[in-house]
Design a protein around this motif. Structure first.
Motif, PDB file in Angstrom:
ATOM      1  N   PRO A  80       0.839  -1.210   0.000  1.00 31.13           N
ATOM      2  CA  PRO A  80       0.000   0.000   0.000  1.00 31.13           C
ATOM      3  C   PRO A  80       0.873   1.259   0.000  1.00 31.13           C
ATOM      4  O   PRO A  80       1.888   1.320   0.693  1.00 31.13           O
ATOM      5  N   GLU A  81       0.526   2.262  -0.803  1.00 30.89           N
ATOM      6  CA  GLU A  81       1.297   3.495  -0.908  1.00 30.89           C
ATOM      7  C   GLU A  81       0.992   4.412   0.280  1.00 30.89           C
ATOM      8  O   GLU A  81      -0.158   4.558   0.697  1.00 30.89           O
ATOM      9  N   THR A  82       2.063   5.067   0.797  1.00 32.26           N
ATOM     10  CA  THR A  82       1.917   5.990   1.927  1.00 32.26           C
ATOM     11  C   THR A  82       1.496   7.367   1.422  1.00 32.26           C
ATOM     12  O   THR A  82       2.122   7.899   0.490  1.00 32.26           O
ATOM     13  N   PRO A  83       0.462   7.957   1.975  1.00 36.56           N
ATOM     14  CA  PRO A  83       0.024   9.284   1.524  1.00 36.56           C
ATOM     15  C   PRO A  83       1.131  10.326   1.710  1.00 36.56           C
ATOM     16  O   PRO A  83       1.917  10.251   2.650  1.00 36.56           O
ATOM     17  N   ASP A  91       5.968  14.204 -10.478  1.00 38.82           N
ATOM     18  CA  ASP A  91       5.354  13.060  -9.808  1.00 38.82           C
ATOM     19  C   ASP A  91       4.003  13.440  -9.253  1.00 38.82           C
ATOM     20  O   ASP A  91       3.761  14.603  -8.875  1.00 38.82           O
ATOM     21  N   THR A  92       3.106  12.469  -9.189  1.00 40.36           N
ATOM     22  CA  THR A  92       1.747  12.704  -8.680  1.00 40.36           C
ATOM     23  C   THR A  92       1.727  12.584  -7.167  1.00 40.36           C
ATOM     24  O   THR A  92       2.360  11.683  -6.584  1.00 40.36           O
ATOM     25  N   VAL A  93       1.005  13.480  -6.533  1.00 36.84           N
ATOM     26  CA  VAL A  93       0.844  13.459  -5.084  1.00 36.84           C
ATOM     27  C   VAL A  93       0.022  12.247  -4.683  1.00 36.84           C
ATOM     28  O   VAL A  93      -1.036  11.981  -5.288  1.00 36.84           O
ATOM     29  N   ILE A  94       0.485  11.511  -3.727  1.00 35.57           N
ATOM     30  CA  ILE A  94      -0.238  10.336  -3.222  1.00 35.57           C
ATOM     31  C   ILE A  94      -1.184  10.807  -2.139  1.00 35.57           C
ATOM     32  O   ILE A  94      -0.759  11.380  -1.137  1.00 35.57           O
ATOM     33  N   LYS A  95      -2.474  10.553  -2.343  1.00 34.11           N
ATOM     34  CA  LYS A  95      -3.466  10.999  -1.361  1.00 34.11           C
ATOM     35  C   LYS A  95      -4.027   9.828  -0.592  1.00 34.11           C
ATOM     36  O   LYS A  95      -3.964   8.693  -1.010  1.00 34.11           O
TER      37      LYS A  95
END
Length: 361
Positions: free
Chosen positions: A31-34, A357-361
């Motif tokens: 899982p990606e960290t916001p 890069d896209t911000v991880i929300k």
């Protein structure tokens, strides 16, 4: 044999199923960290810096002999409390007394010659008032002799006064109230303005009621200092005590070798707890005069190419170059013309974050 073959095939099938399950399990993405962000704000950062310093006597003078002579009397020693004008050393130089006597004799002779020439001129002047008695040339000659003798008298007076002044140097007196902190001669020692007797001062006198605390402040901190700022300091012999002084003087220029400014504080020392020569640790307050951007240290990335923060523009990341300022605790000052108040920055930035890069929300 047939039963053994069936069992081996079943075991192989189970092993293949287990391996496939492991591969599927390892291939599952983490899982990606916001991306945690914060709003950039300005504030006046207050910090402090600790620097080594030295305590010195407010007034300190090395005393030398002006005249080649011998020490006749030594009236003080190390630790003696002295007052301004107090007699410290009596020197002896017989040749100076002889020179003074000779100068006095020349002065009396010059006075006698001038008295005679002056009287002669006055008589000639009175006689010349009767027409035809004294020629104009005789009157001029008499006046010239009088002027010459007067000049000789003034020279004799100056020579006599010069020897008197030289003789006064045989009595050395304290220039100010203080303490004798060093003595390098004994009775009978030869002293003078040149030669072996002048290599070291006769005495050193210090004013210890008031001390100077001198510290060299690095260039990057000089802008934060203000006149009359209160400064705290400690000394090694008294580790449990903290002393306070105020900035009294600044050199106003940087030392060319150390790239630092000399700053002095006045320290009242009537109880004499502090001694000249002590090394102190000065705690300088660095109070910003203007508000600056202050961010957590984790938001700043220092790479081999540049130092930057990662800003958020919409849902994209962007590297913005900055200049680092002071650090205090977990925060750091940053400077950049590209940043604005309330702009979003990544709190925990890293070199892995690239432009676009896209911000991880």
């Amino acid at each position: 044999m047939k039963k053994f073959t069936l069992l081996s095939s079943a075991a192989l099938a189970l092993l293949l199923l287990y391996s496939c399950g492991e591969e599927k399990k390892e291939a599952a993405p983490a899982p990606e960290t916001p991306t945690e962000t914060f709003s950039l704000q300005k504030q006046k950062m207050s910090s402090e810096v600790r620097l080594p310093a030295e305590l010195q006597g407010f007034r300190q003078t090395d005393i030398y002999a002006k005249v080649s002579s011998f020490v006749k009397e030594l009236k003080v020693d190390i630790g003696s409390q002295v007052k301004a004008g107090q007699l410290l050393i009596v020197l002896e130089a017989p040749e100076v007394s002889s020179q003074l006597a000779a100068a006095e004799s020349r002065l009396h002779a010059a006075e006698a010659v001038y008295t005679a020439s002056n009287a002669t001129y006055n008589r000639v002047l009175e006689t010349s008032k009767v027409e035809g008695t004294i020629s104009k040339n005789d009157l001029d000659v008499s006046l010239s002799r009088k002027s010459s003798d007067y000049a000789q008298l003034q020279a004799a007076k100056a020579a006599y006064k010069e020897i008197q002044v030289m003789q006064s140097y045989l009595q050395i007196r304290a220039p100010f109230d203080g303490v004798i902190s060093a003595r390098n001669v004994n009775t009978g020692a030869y002293v003078g303005p040149a030669g072996a007797g002048s290599t070291a001062p006769l005495l050193t006198i210090q004013d210890q009621q008031k001390l100077r605390l001198a510290v060299s402040v690095p260039e990057m901190y000089t802008a934060y200092l203000g006149d009359n700022d209160a400064v705290q300091f400690k000394v090694i012999p008294l580790p449990n005590e903290t002393f306070t002084a105020k900035i009294a003087r600044r050199s106003g220029a940087l030392d060319q070798k150390l790239r630092s400014e000399r700053v002095e504080m006045d320290v009242i020392n009537k109880d004499k707890k502090l001694l000249p020569g002590m090394v102190a640790e000065v705690i300088l307050p660095l109070n910003a005069k203007d508000s600056t951007f202050v961010v957590p240290k984790t938001a700043v990335v220092s790479s081999s190419e540049r130092t930057y923060v990662v800003t958020v523009d919409g849902d994209k990341l962007h590297r913005t170059g900055i200049v680092k300022g002071r650090e205090y605790g977990d925060n750091i000052e940053i400077y950049s013309d590209s940043l604005t108040v309330n702009q979003k920055l990544v709190k925990a930035a890293s070199e892995e974050m690239r432009d676009g890069d896209t911000v991880i929300k």
